[in-house]
Scaffold this active site. Structure first.
Site, PDB file in Angstrom:
ATOM      1  N   GLU A 332       0.795  -1.236   0.000  1.00 40.98           N
ATOM      2  CA  GLU A 332       0.000   0.000   0.000  1.00 40.98           C
ATOM      3  C   GLU A 332       0.824   1.282   0.000  1.00 40.98           C
ATOM      4  O   GLU A 332       0.538   2.208   0.755  1.00 40.98           O
ATOM      5  CB  GLU A 332      -0.936   0.011   1.225  1.00 40.98           C
ATOM      6  CG  GLU A 332      -1.902  -1.136   1.233  1.00 40.98           C
ATOM      7  CD  GLU A 332      -2.739  -1.202   2.505  1.00 40.98           C
ATOM      8  OE1 GLU A 332      -3.950  -1.414   2.388  1.00 40.98           O
ATOM      9  OE2 GLU A 332      -2.183  -1.050   3.606  1.00 40.98           O
TER      10      GLU A 332
HETATM   11  C1  NGO Z   1      -3.988  -4.837   4.710  1.00 43.42           C
HETATM   12  C2  NGO Z   1      -3.069  -3.692   5.044  1.00 43.42           C
HETATM   13  C3  NGO Z   1      -2.826  -3.547   6.542  1.00 43.42           C
HETATM   14  C4  NGO Z   1      -4.142  -3.669   7.309  1.00 43.42           C
HETATM   15  C5  NGO Z   1      -4.822  -4.971   6.957  1.00 43.42           C
HETATM   16  C6  NGO Z   1      -6.141  -5.127   7.679  1.00 43.42           C
HETATM   17  C7  NGO Z   1      -1.894  -5.417   4.190  1.00 43.42           C
HETATM   18  C8  NGO Z   1      -0.796  -6.244   3.683  1.00 43.42           C
HETATM   19  N1  NGO Z   1      -1.853  -4.113   4.380  1.00 43.42           N
HETATM   20  O1  NGO Z   1      -3.059  -5.926   4.570  1.00 43.42           O
HETATM   21  O2  NGO Z   1      -2.213  -2.319   6.797  1.00 43.42           O
HETATM   22  O3  NGO Z   1      -3.878  -3.650   8.695  1.00 43.42           O
HETATM   23  O4  NGO Z   1      -5.043  -5.080   5.582  1.00 43.42           O
HETATM   24  O5  NGO Z   1      -6.825  -6.275   7.343  1.00 43.42           O
END
Ligand code: NGO
Length: 519
Positions: A332
């Site tokens: 992200e």
């Molecule tokens: C995503 C995000 C995290 C969140 C999570 C919550 C990934 C790899 N990045 O997973 O920052 O905490 O979802 O489900």
């Protein structure tokens, strides 16, 4: 209340068993009623009775595993079983042997033979013996997990089990950044996951809200980034000192669990930037954030200080981590352009290797050519990911954590009081019914190192919350990682029979309506 009732019931049942000699040798558990399911199970012959006369025999090299078995048997039986080098003839014995056994047992497999006079456990390694001990414990009645002495017949069903894992990597992940979890809580989690032959614990040690691991060369990361109030909604805070971390590594190793540390970058770094404003492009500290938004922060890709920071962190983390993997996040990075992301990864992925570790990251890292020698953790929602498949063709290895299957922080159903639902609802069957070896197009089983069940902690504050979300689903993911075949009907039955063991240990698991829980 429910637990107290269950203990009472178990007592009544065990008293009945004790006063009914005709039942004496009928085992409470069927050979093979084990999670994860063993490779081969052949019931035969008569059962073994564990009594106060039993001894545990083990060569010096396997002493630690034998002691752990003796320890595990002590509270409920009240027996102080001696660990000896060799048992005298005629003594009922549980004997452990490790050496060059069958090749197919590999580094973690074992062969367990139960006869009237003895139980023998053989493996190529102590890790294999430890796995076999977990199986043996599940073959004893559930009351074996009670914390205080129980009157019971400690019968192990006769026969033979040959067992070894399908995948080398079977992991769980705990997020310490959104809510900090103490070393005592982490140890308790290690105890529980290792019972299911999970052999890696990935710790998510930094995020926008908080920084949870001491780094000597950048001390404000923890004094500021781990300060009280750095949990989601201003809860808690805290961090692991290096001594805490080393102790966790040691504790985990005693349960054949390898710690995998993660520092998330170039995104998810707000806490680091609050502590060190030079890590932003304009040099201005952002406000601390305790909300749960994602994707807004980024290290400054064009500044050299970024790479000094990253190298210092990787060096210090690698120095206190004996395990092979170092996770650098990479998910992200929405505040970073694609070009910047590549620039960053092309410098950082090789740094991990320079400090002797295998780079591991969320599947976004697969965009970078340097990810060829890395491990990518798949967390997507679909069964196609062309970028990852292309990287795999070039050598990238994969650990499977599809968010709509393996994320333990997703709610079970709309009524679940904790957790998130952005990836959907995950009941036990959804967590169980997929195949990590064939799930992703273009990612053959040979490229899959294994599976991991991440537990993000935006909504989870304490161990009760962790246990409620992790169990029983962690057992499902553990079985996918270990067992050769998937069989929902069989898993459902074995899991239902397992429930009383969690009850005995005071683990507050979710009583999924998909399972007929015993007890
Ligand atoms: C995503 C995000 C995290 C969140 C999570 C919550 C990934 C790899 N990045 O997973 O920052 O905490 O979802 O489900």
């Amino acid at each position: 209340m429910r637990t107290r009732l269950a203990v009472l019931l178990a007592c009544v049942l065990s008293l009945t068993a004790a006063s009914a000699p005709a039942e004496a040798t009928r085992p409470a558990v069927a050979l093979g009623s084990v999670v994860p399911a063993p490779v081969e199970v052949r019931p035969h012959g008569s059962a073994f009775q564990l009594t106060e006369r039993t001894v545990i025999a083990a060569p010096r090299s396997a002493r630690a595993v034998a002691e752990r078995l003796a320890e595990a048997l002590r509270p409920a039986t009240g027996y102080r079983l001696p660990v000896v080098d060799r048992a005298r003839g005629g003594t009922p014995v549980i004997s452990l042997a490790s050496g060059r056994e069958e090749a197919r047992l590999g580094a973690e497999g074992y062969r367990l033979r139960v006869r009237r006079s003895e139980v023998t456990l053989r493996a190529n390694s102590n890790a294999g013996l430890f796995a076999g001990v977990q199986t043996l414990l599940q073959l004893l009645p559930p009351a074996i997990d009670a914390a205080t002495p129980q009157r019971n017949r400690w019968t192990v069903p006769g026969g033979e089990i040959v067992d070894y894992p399908r995948f080398a990597y079977r992991g769980a992940m705990l997020d310490l950044a959104r809510h900090f979890h103490t070393p005592a809580e982490i140890k308790r989690y290690i105890d529980e996951i290792s019972r299911f032959k999970v052999n890696h614990l990935h710790l998510h040690l930094s995020d926008d809200q908080g920084w949870r691991i001491q780094i000597d060369s950048w001390p404000r990361l923890t004094t500021v980034g781990g300060a009280p109030g750095t949990g989601v909604d201003g809860a808690g805070g805290g961090y692991l000192t290096k001594a805490d971390y080393r102790e966790l590594v040691r504790y985990a190793a005693g349960r054949y669990v390898t710690i995998v540390p993660e520092i998330d970058m170039p995104g998810h770094v707000n806490a680091a930037q609050v502590a060190y404003p030079e890590l932003t492009c304009d040099g201005v500290a952002p406000p601390p954030r305790t909300d749960t938004a994602v994707g807004y922060s980024s290290l400054c890709i064009g500044k050299e200080v970024t790479y000094r920071f990253v190298e210092d962190v990787i060096r210090e983390l690698a120095a206190m981590t004996p395990g092979p993997y170092l996770h650098i996040g990479g998910d992200e990075a929405h505040a970073t352009t694609d070009d910047e992301y590549l620039t960053f990864q092309e410098r950082v992925l090789p740094l991990v290797a320079r400090y002797g570790k295998i780079a591991y990251g969320w599947n976004e890292i697969a965009q970078a050519p340097a990810a060829r020698r890395a491990v990518a953790q798949y967390w997507g929602l679909t069964t196609e990911n062309a970028t990852l498949a292309a990287a795999v063709a070039g050598g990238t290895k994969v650990i499977m954590s599809p968010a709509n299957r393996a994320y333990l922080d997703m709610k079970y159903d709309p009524a679940t009081p904790l957790g998130l639902n952005w990836a959907g609802y995950i009941e036990v069957r959804t967590a169980y019914d997929w195949d990590p070896g064939t799930y992703l197009t273009g990612v053959p089983e040979s490229a899959v190192l294994g599976v991991e069940a991440p537990l993000w902690s935006e909504t989870l504050r304490d161990l009760d919350d962790i246990e409620f979300m992790a169990f029983p689903r962690l057992a499902a993911i553990a079985e996918l990682g270990w067992s050769p075949a998937r069989d929902w009907a069989s898993f459902r039955t074995r899991l239902g029979a397992y429930g009383p063991r969690w009850e005995q240990r005071g683990v507050g698991f979710y009583r999924s309506p998909q399972i007929d829980w015993a007890g």
